[in-house]
Scaffold this active site. Structure first.
Site, PDB file in Angstrom:
ATOM      1  N   GLU A 258       0.877  -1.175   0.000  1.00 19.49           N
ATOM      2  CA  GLU A 258       0.000   0.000   0.000  1.00 19.49           C
ATOM      3  C   GLU A 258       0.905   1.213   0.000  1.00 19.49           C
ATOM      4  O   GLU A 258       1.627   1.462   0.961  1.00 19.49           O
ATOM      5  CB  GLU A 258      -0.908   0.012   1.231  1.00 19.49           C
ATOM      6  CG  GLU A 258      -1.827   1.217   1.267  1.00 19.49           C
ATOM      7  CD  GLU A 258      -2.361   1.498   2.651  1.00 19.49           C
ATOM      8  OE1 GLU A 258      -2.260   2.658   3.104  1.00 19.49           O
ATOM      9  OE2 GLU A 258      -2.874   0.563   3.291  1.00 19.49           O
ATOM     10  N   CYS A 295      -3.532   7.600   4.494  1.00 18.00           N
ATOM     11  CA  CYS A 295      -3.279   7.189   3.113  1.00 18.00           C
ATOM     12  C   CYS A 295      -4.527   7.333   2.248  1.00 18.00           C
ATOM     13  O   CYS A 295      -4.433   7.391   1.027  1.00 18.00           O
ATOM     14  CB  CYS A 295      -2.772   5.750   3.078  1.00 18.00           C
ATOM     15  SG  CYS A 295      -3.823   4.591   3.972  1.00 18.00           S
TER      16      CYS A 295
END
Length: 524
Positions: A258, A295
């Site tokens: 990620e 994020c």
């Protein structure tokens, strides 16, 4: 040096790293908190012990039994919840509400996987689809199964979610029967280490099932073997190093990444006033929750050109209400960035973005509450903007540079096609949110953007009080994204177990397939 040195837990033992290590500090006051060091650890022994002792003990249990372990972990963590909040305030500089996103989000995710795992019962492997005949009358068949990987799950985590970042990965790993070694980001390792310590000291898990290494990650990837898996959250640059590591390449180690993400929010043309208000509220919230250090936070806000001025004014007014400073003060709604290094990095990124967009709200001008601006890593929300579609088209930086803080850029667009094309210039993101009152317009846009996002969050007035939020990662939904976002997948209910299992086809007579034992049906 008077600060405590946090211990590492490896090979079933608490071990101190060598040397002075790295000092973790309060991002508001600058005060030293604790130290971490992984120097001198016997990493080969740590990985071997986890594989052989932890893995064997976990695989001896059924999914249902491992679900009970997750439930017990959740109970231990809930009992220490207040201590975790105190650590988060001191080490991450987060308000109570923002600490809850991390800590309570972790507890919720653990609880969900405990419940889902209970439904898998006494099985120790998963049935992957129905048996398929390979010969006449079904006398010879193939049955696909998924079995736990006989390796270690190595987690290299980011600084922004020291609690949730651990347990959203560890819950499906442990439920799958795979031991975990977590290497938290050094800056906020305290909370991760404390949670692991509480679980280990409670004696819930078999020895070797859960390890924590605080400090440098040097040497970790050198220990990888073919059936290990790696899950990394962080920068694209570090992700590239992991993917190209000789052990990862030569041993075909499974990797989940990620990475960077230029997430977008889109106010579709013709939206009603309520949808526009929802857009403003969500963009402002995503810019300020955890000081924009998520994020999944909104970095690009796309609006029809004719609504730019009204939306810009509404956003500036909303963001202007955000009090910034010491999270210990009850009047503060947004705390600090994780440290001064991150603070300086955000300022540098804003300077780059500012060369291509107008400054609509300057976060540097925000007064700080109970915080010294020369010490505290505090910054007010910053809004940039391109007022015309032509200026938006010329702004290439906004689609490539992620400023990991309380910042976003408002972009004027010509029409829906223009908006969707601009979103795709982010080259793959974790999340995108759409705003309108018309179901047909929302549905068409959602499918158009689904291939370049891990999650499309659609907000209409019908779900104004129900939706979970653009940036909130729910364990029921997929988390991850293609392209720039890393190409990985996490969560998504029991889909997460797939990363920690190996799929194989067993070809045999029906009576042999029946003798494989109880296989859980993986209902998604």
């Amino acid at each position: 040096m008077n600060t405590e040195l946090l211990l590492n837990h490896v090979a079933g033992q608490w071990v101190a790293g060598q040397g002075a290590g790295s000092t973790l500090a309060d991002p508001v006051t600058g005060a030293a908190l604790v130290r971490v060091s992984s120097a001198g650890l016997d990493l080969a022994q740590a990985f071997q012990f986890a594989r052989e002792q932890g893995g064997s003990a976990l695989r001896a249990l059924s999914y249902g039994q491992r679900a009970e372990l997750l439930k017990a972990i959740g109970e231990v963590l809930k009992a220490q919840r207040e201590a975790y909040y105190a650590i988060a305030t001191a080490n991450s500089g987060t308000t109570t509400a923002d600490s809850g996103v991390d800590i309570d989000g972790a507890l919720y995710t653990l609880g969900q996987y405990a419940r889902w795992g209970t439904a898998l019962g006494d099985a120790r492997a998963l049935r992957d689809g129905a048996a398929v005949a390979l010969a006449k009358d079904g006398a010879f068949q193939t049955q696909h199964v998924q079995v736990p990987s006989r390796g270690v799950a190595l987690f290299i985590n980011a600084f922004n979610f020291p609690a949730w970042g651990l347990w959203e990965k560890a819950a499906p790993a442990l439920l799958s029967g795979v031991p975990v070694i977590v290497k938290p980001a050094t800056a906020t390792a305290w909370l991760t280490q404390r949670m692991v310590a509480d679980v280990v000291n409670a004696g819930i898990l078999p020895a070797g099932a859960l390890s924590v290494i605080c400090g440098s990650s040097a040497g970790l990837l050198d220990q990888l073997q073919p059936f290990d898996v790696v899950s990394f959250t962080g920068s694209a640059e570090t992700a590239a190093v992991i993917r190209s590591h000789p052990r990862v390449v030569s041993q075909s180690v499974r990797v989940n990444i990620e990475a960077d993400s230029l997430n977008a929010a889109v106010l579709l043309p013709g939206a009603d006033a309520e949808s526009e208000a929802l857009f403003v509220k969500e963009v402002a919230r995503e810019m300020t929750v955890k000081s924009g250090q998520k994020c999944t936070a909104i970095r690009r806000a796309l609006v029809p050109a004719e609504r730019f001025e009204a939306v810009a004014q509404a956003l500036v007014a909303q963001l202007g209400k955000t009090t910034v400073g010491n999270p210990r003060n009850e009047s503060v709604r947004m705390g600090a960035l994780v440290n001064r290094e991150q603070f300086e990095g955000v300022l540098a990124g804003l300077e780059q973005l500012g060369r291509h967009a107008e400054l609509l709200l300057d976060g540097r001008a925000a007064p700080l509450v109970d915080a010294d601006p020369s010490v505290a890593a505090c910054l007010g929300p910053t809004l940039l903007g391109n007022r015309t579609p032509e200026a938006t088209d010329a702004n290439t930086a906004v689609h490539h540079l992620e400023v990991f803080g309380p910042a976003a850029t408002l972009l004027a667009c010509r029409d829906t096609a223009h908006q969707l094309a601009l979103v795709r210039r982010g080259e793959g993101s974790l999340a995108c949110s759409l705003y309108h009152h018309d179901a047909a317009a929302l549905g068409a846009a959602a499918l158009e953007l689904a291939d370049c996002h891990g999650r499309v969050h659609v907000i209409s007035p019908a779900v104004a009080k129900l939706h979970s939020g653009h940036g909130n990662v729910m364990p029921q939904s997929l988390h991850g994204g293609p392209g720039r976002a890393g190409g990985g997948e996490e969560l998504g209910g029991l889909r997460a177990l797939g990363f920690y299992h190996r799929r194989a086809a067993v070809q045999a007579a029906p009576d042999v397939l029946a003798a494989l034992g109880p296989l859980a049906e993986l209902s998604l």
